[in-house]
Design a protein around this motif. Structure first.
Motif: not given
Ligand code: MN
Length: 248
Positions: A96-117
């Motif tokens: 996807t080249t839609v900036a808002s979608e990439r932004h949501i992906q990064r936010r979700v992934f970052s929350e997942i990583l923090s919890a896993c960490d």
């Protein structure tokens, strides 16, 4: 001599029409299988499906291509996190080249990583299509856990960077059919290679790839490494034992 087990670190068992049969065959063949899910709301269903299994391990995931539509399921993800060591499918997908979608992906992934960490000993199977460098940036230098880049398709330069960060790479039949895929796999140190089916999305001659299809991957790796098939199988099983033994 003990024959090393086959390993499938990324299979969507719940998406097969004949999932009960595939799970039964995988378990009876003693194939170590990480059964990924694409949304947190189906994780408990996967737990039920593989609950009696010793070799099939349920993984909790939120696929990047569903991040926009399923971000509201993050609380379900966080609540279920303590029930499994295996996390996936998670990551970023910049198709996807839609900036808002990439932004949501990064936010979700970052929350997942923090919890896993915070948990410290999770094993993640990560999607990184067109987004490897952002995936590695998100994981950072001091992540407490282990991760596998599934169906890697990035650059050779990023392989080096990922290896320095401790990444493992899971190889599927489709990767070995492509010249570029084989070239990338050859650039990864052998002690970082794992095998996957990514079934039912990846196909083989007989239909959707199943965990048993990793046998073809092992044969392909043996050819690539110019070694015996059993030696390639030992290597990938040892690698699975090594990632499983990791405690940070
Ligand atoms: Mn997948």
């Amino acid at each position: 001599m003990v024959v090393p087990q086959l390993v499938d670190t990324h299979c969507h068992l719940d998406l097969f029409s004949n999932y009960a049969e595939v799970i039964r065959v995988t378990e009876s063949a003693q194939i170590q299988c990480i059964a990924v899910t694409n949304t947190p709301s189906v994780f408990s269903r996967m737990e039920e499906l593989v609950g009696g299994c010793r070799y099939v391990l349920p993984a909790l995931g939120l696929h990047p291509e569903l991040a926009s539509s399923r971000a509201a399921e993050l609380p379900i993800f966080l609540k279920a996190l303590s029930r499994t060591r295996y996390i996936g499918e998670v990551g970023l997908d910049y198709t996807t080249t839609v900036a808002s979608e990439r932004h949501i992906q990064r936010r979700v992934f970052s929350e997942i990583l923090s919890a896993c960490d915070a948990s410290g000993d999770k094993i993640l199977t990560i999607h990184s299509r067109r987004a490897v460098d952002d995936v590695l940036d998100a994981i950072g230098q001091s992540f407490r856990g282990s991760f596998i880049l599934h169906w890697y398709s990035g650059s050779r330069r990023s392989i080096k960077r990922a290896v320095e960060r401790g990444a493992y790479f899971s190889v599927n039949p489709a990767m070995l059919r492509s010249q570029n895929g084989r070239r990338l796999v050859a650039a990864v140190p052998r002690e970082r290679i794992l095998t996957e089916s990514d079934g039912p999305f990846v196909t083989v001659d007989t239909g959707p790839a199943t965990p048993a299809s990793v046998d073809f991957v092992v044969a392909g790796l043996a050819a690539l490494w110019e070694t015996e098939k059993l030696s390639a199988q030992s290597q990938t099983y040892d690698n699975f034992l090594a990632i499983s033994a990791t405690r940070s």
